[in-house]
Design a protein around this motif. Sequence first.
Motif, PDB file in Angstrom:
ATOM      1  N   VAL A  54       4.180   5.890  -1.043  1.00  0.00           N
ATOM      2  CA  VAL A  54       3.819   4.601  -0.448  1.00  0.00           C
ATOM      3  C   VAL A  54       2.917   3.884  -1.449  1.00  0.00           C
ATOM      4  N   THR A  55       3.262   2.629  -1.777  1.00  0.00           N
ATOM      5  CA  THR A  55       2.447   1.846  -2.697  1.00  0.00           C
ATOM      6  C   THR A  55       1.608   0.848  -1.899  1.00  0.00           C
ATOM      7  N   LEU A  56       0.302   0.839  -2.165  1.00  0.00           N
ATOM      8  CA  LEU A  56      -0.648  -0.013  -1.459  1.00  0.00           C
ATOM      9  C   LEU A  56      -1.250  -1.035  -2.424  1.00  0.00           C
ATOM     10  N   ALA A  57      -1.575  -2.211  -1.882  1.00  0.00           N
ATOM     11  CA  ALA A  57      -2.240  -3.248  -2.678  1.00  0.00           C
ATOM     12  C   ALA A  57      -3.270  -3.959  -1.806  1.00  0.00           C
ATOM     13  N   TRP A  58      -4.329  -4.444  -2.422  1.00  0.00           N
ATOM     14  CA  TRP A  58      -5.402  -5.127  -1.693  1.00  0.00           C
ATOM     15  C   TRP A  58      -6.100  -6.082  -2.666  1.00  0.00           C
ATOM     16  N   LYS A  59      -6.780  -7.064  -2.098  1.00  0.00           N
ATOM     17  CA  LYS A  59      -7.498  -8.025  -2.923  1.00  0.00           C
ATOM     18  C   LYS A  59      -8.856  -7.453  -3.316  1.00  0.00           C
ATOM     19  N   PRO A  60      -9.311  -7.740  -4.537  1.00  0.00           N
ATOM     20  CA  PRO A  60     -10.570  -7.141  -5.006  1.00  0.00           C
ATOM     21  C   PRO A  60     -11.776  -7.684  -4.256  1.00  0.00           C
ATOM     22  N   SER A  61     -12.817  -6.888  -4.210  1.00  0.00           N
ATOM     23  CA  SER A  61     -14.072  -7.307  -3.580  1.00  0.00           C
ATOM     24  C   SER A  61     -14.770  -8.346  -4.447  1.00  0.00           C
ATOM     25  N   PRO A  62     -15.271  -9.430  -3.852  1.00  0.00           N
ATOM     26  CA  PRO A  62     -16.034 -10.422  -4.631  1.00  0.00           C
ATOM     27  C   PRO A  62     -17.262  -9.817  -5.305  1.00  0.00           C
ATOM     28  N   GLN A 102       4.549   9.612   9.686  1.00  0.00           N
ATOM     29  CA  GLN A 102       3.645   8.465   9.768  1.00  0.00           C
ATOM     30  C   GLN A 102       2.296   8.816   9.162  1.00  0.00           C
ATOM     31  N   TYR A 103       1.813   7.933   8.287  1.00  0.00           N
ATOM     32  CA  TYR A 103       0.512   8.101   7.643  1.00  0.00           C
ATOM     33  C   TYR A 103      -0.342   6.867   7.907  1.00  0.00           C
ATOM     34  N   TYR A 104      -1.653   7.095   7.967  1.00  0.00           N
ATOM     35  CA  TYR A 104      -2.627   6.019   8.132  1.00  0.00           C
ATOM     36  C   TYR A 104      -3.418   5.890   6.833  1.00  0.00           C
ATOM     37  N   PHE A 105      -3.538   4.655   6.333  1.00  0.00           N
ATOM     38  CA  PHE A 105      -4.177   4.406   5.050  1.00  0.00           C
ATOM     39  C   PHE A 105      -5.387   3.498   5.244  1.00  0.00           C
ATOM     40  N   ASP A 106      -6.521   3.932   4.703  1.00  0.00           N
ATOM     41  CA  ASP A 106      -7.751   3.137   4.738  1.00  0.00           C
ATOM     42  C   ASP A 106      -8.274   2.964   3.328  1.00  0.00           C
ATOM     43  N   MET A 107      -8.866   1.800   3.085  1.00  0.00           N
ATOM     44  CA  MET A 107      -9.419   1.490   1.780  1.00  0.00           C
ATOM     45  C   MET A 107     -10.896   1.160   1.933  1.00  0.00           C
ATOM     46  N   PHE A 108     -11.728   1.766   1.088  1.00  0.00           N
ATOM     47  CA  PHE A 108     -13.173   1.525   1.123  1.00  0.00           C
ATOM     48  C   PHE A 108     -13.638   1.075  -0.259  1.00  0.00           C
ATOM     49  N   ALA A 109     -14.365  -0.045  -0.286  1.00  0.00           N
ATOM     50  CA  ALA A 109     -15.019  -0.490  -1.510  1.00  0.00           C
ATOM     51  C   ALA A 109     -16.403   0.148  -1.550  1.00  0.00           C
ATOM     52  N   VAL A 110     -16.712   0.854  -2.624  1.00  0.00           N
ATOM     53  CA  VAL A 110     -17.967   1.603  -2.735  1.00  0.00           C
ATOM     54  C   VAL A 110     -18.790   1.021  -3.876  1.00  0.00           C
ATOM     55  N   ASN A 111     -20.030   0.629  -3.564  1.00  0.00           N
ATOM     56  CA  ASN A 111     -20.968   0.177  -4.585  1.00  0.00           C
ATOM     57  C   ASN A 111     -21.469   1.403  -5.346  1.00  0.00           C
ATOM     58  N   VAL A 112     -21.123   1.483  -6.617  1.00  0.00           N
ATOM     59  CA  VAL A 112     -21.466   2.668  -7.403  1.00  0.00           C
ATOM     60  C   VAL A 112     -22.972   2.847  -7.515  1.00  0.00           C
ATOM     61  N   THR A 133      -4.194   0.231   7.355  1.00  0.00           N
ATOM     62  CA  THR A 133      -2.809   0.032   7.747  1.00  0.00           C
ATOM     63  C   THR A 133      -2.165   1.388   7.992  1.00  0.00           C
ATOM     64  N   PHE A 134      -0.901   1.367   8.390  1.00  0.00           N
ATOM     65  CA  PHE A 134      -0.161   2.610   8.568  1.00  0.00           C
ATOM     66  C   PHE A 134       1.292   2.361   8.205  1.00  0.00           C
ATOM     67  N   ALA A 135       2.004   3.435   7.885  1.00  0.00           N
ATOM     68  CA  ALA A 135       3.412   3.320   7.504  1.00  0.00           C
ATOM     69  C   ALA A 135       4.087   4.668   7.696  1.00  0.00           C
ATOM     70  N   ARG A 136       5.370   4.622   7.967  1.00  0.00           N
ATOM     71  CA  ARG A 136       6.180   5.839   8.095  1.00  0.00           C
ATOM     72  C   ARG A 136       7.088   5.940   6.878  1.00  0.00           C
ATOM     73  N   THR A 137       7.009   7.062   6.201  1.00  0.00           N
ATOM     74  CA  THR A 137       7.870   7.264   5.043  1.00  0.00           C
ATOM     75  C   THR A 137       9.335   7.321   5.473  1.00  0.00           C
ATOM     76  N   LYS A 138      10.215   7.016   4.530  1.00  0.00           N
ATOM     77  CA  LYS A 138      11.635   6.974   4.837  1.00  0.00           C
ATOM     78  C   LYS A 138      12.187   8.377   5.095  1.00  0.00           C
ATOM     79  N   GLU A 139      13.245   8.408   5.870  1.00  0.00           N
ATOM     80  CA  GLU A 139      13.891   9.685   6.160  1.00  0.00           C
ATOM     81  C   GLU A 139      14.631  10.191   4.929  1.00  0.00           C
ATOM     82  N   GLU A 140      14.798  11.514   4.894  1.00  0.00           N
ATOM     83  CA  GLU A 140      15.678  12.091   3.899  1.00  0.00           C
ATOM     84  C   GLU A 140      17.092  11.584   4.157  1.00  0.00           C
ATOM     85  N   ALA A 141      17.824  11.372   3.077  1.00  0.00           N
ATOM     86  CA  ALA A 141      19.208  10.940   3.254  1.00  0.00           C
ATOM     87  C   ALA A 141      19.973  11.991   4.056  1.00  0.00           C
TER      88      ALA A 141
END
Length: 568
Positions: free
Chosen positions: A192-200, A309-319, A330-338
């Motif tokens: 699963v490929t995820l994308a998000w906008k960067p933190s200001p 089905q997988y649940y995906f969370d993204m956290f911005a961490v101040n180093v 978000t969440f998504a279900r991977t595709k079935e095996e052919a």
Amino acid sequence: MLLFHWFVLLLLHPLNSRTQKLPTRDEELFQMQIQDKAFFHDSSVIPDGAEISSFLFRDTPKRYFFVVEEDNTPLAVTVTPCDAPLEWKLSLQELPEETSGEGSGEPEPLEQQKQQSINEEGTELFSYKGNDVEYFVSSSSPSGLYQLELLSTEKDTHFKIYATTTPESDQPYPELPYDPRVDVTSLGRTTVTLAWKPSPTASLLKQPIQYCIVISKEHNFKSLCGVEAKLSSDDAFMMAPKPGLDFSLFDFAHFGFPSDNISGKERGFLKSSSKLSRQMSSKPRVDLQKICIGNKNIFTVSDLKPDTQYYFDMFAVNVNTNMSTAYVGTFARTKEEAKQKTVELKDGKVTDVFIKRKGTKFLRFAPISSHQKVTFFVHSCLDAVQIQIRRDGKLLLSQNIEEVRQFQLRGKPKAKYLIRLKGSKKGASMLKILASTRPNKQSFPSLPEDTRIKAFDKLRTCSSATVAWLGTQERNKFCIYKKEVDDNYSEEQKKREQNQCLGPNTRKKSEKVLCKYFHSQNLQKAVTTETIKGLQPGKSYLLDVYVIGHGGHSVKYHSKLVKTRKFC
């Protein structure tokens, strides 16, 4: 100032808590206090501009205190539940006039202060119940003693508190972009490929930010401390102290809280970096994983299970502060095996099967008539193939097979057989398979245990070669073929031509030497020899022997490379 400090200690004494005033803009004084661990020994004081972590026992309320000394002071309080919902409220008690300002004047008698603290419950400013990260923000707060009371009615839990009187300048939490959602941009069977906008905070303020992805099979998470509590829950809760004990900083280090990490470099932010915490958080869990990926804002999660089905969370961490902000997960279900087509086997009919490298094929055999036995003939043309046979779901057979094998199984009325074939790791596999409820009618020829061809070196001449091979007790037809090859003919070329399923009908007529019938009731004498004549001096030849069964199906013995003598 010193008199005021002792007043606060006396004021909170009836609540069995020792506290101090909240530093405001006096940075030098704040750095002095934040470095003195004694101020936070019982964790009832909320320092200005520092996040604290703590632990709450179920149905046991906990109170935290801080003092705002001047009116019209900005104030921000953040409470982060980790692994359970919290009930919390913030209330205000006004300070006695005699103790405001610089502490001039005589303080009230001690007994009068105690009575005033007990009798006055204060004004409730804010309350919340739930598991979200919740804030109280005021641009202009009155002076007074602020009390934060927390309660967990569900279970023992971790939580975090952050309070500041300089919210505009602190900004320890990374800021979210205008669109804080995590998007699924690509979906596969195991990725699963995820994308998000960067933190200001990273793009505009240029502060060091790293992103941490959390993958769960259960649910989304609202805070990173909830993830860390889940990752370390097995060990952390075993070492939780008993209620009523005096919790020292050493105690809290045992279940993931910071012990010796109070620094005076950057407004005293507390970083949870104890070795024990890292050890517990690093233990892998099958259903939960945390991956920190630096400052990238696109990432592909791999090694997932198909149709899950997988649940995906993204956290911005101040180093710098180790404080985090959650994106909208978000969440998504991977595709079935052919879905593989199951091949139906017909009673007594040979079926050709091709399997890709490491591939799998399923076959089904459902006899129409009642039967006592079922015989499976399997002819592996190339490398070994793994076979499993189940009858009505029950595993009857599982093994690797090479060349020709025969399996006879007990039958059952109306039984259905599922055959699973798994290919070799080396390359593609080819085989022929036959299922029959009438084993007496064999399409496959019987084979000896050794299907090699032996060449007699001493009988070699410039124009002939003598070879021998084993037979069986059953009368079968044997055909021998020859093929001239180059002198540099390699074992690899020879292996490519080892497809045992290719019959004599694929050979040229000019390559045929002869065919004959042969058998012997005495297996020790079931050996036949043949001299191949008409060969050229000093030439190499590849010899093949085919045995042909009553049903016309043939099996090739292992090829043999021979070379005639150059001089005779």
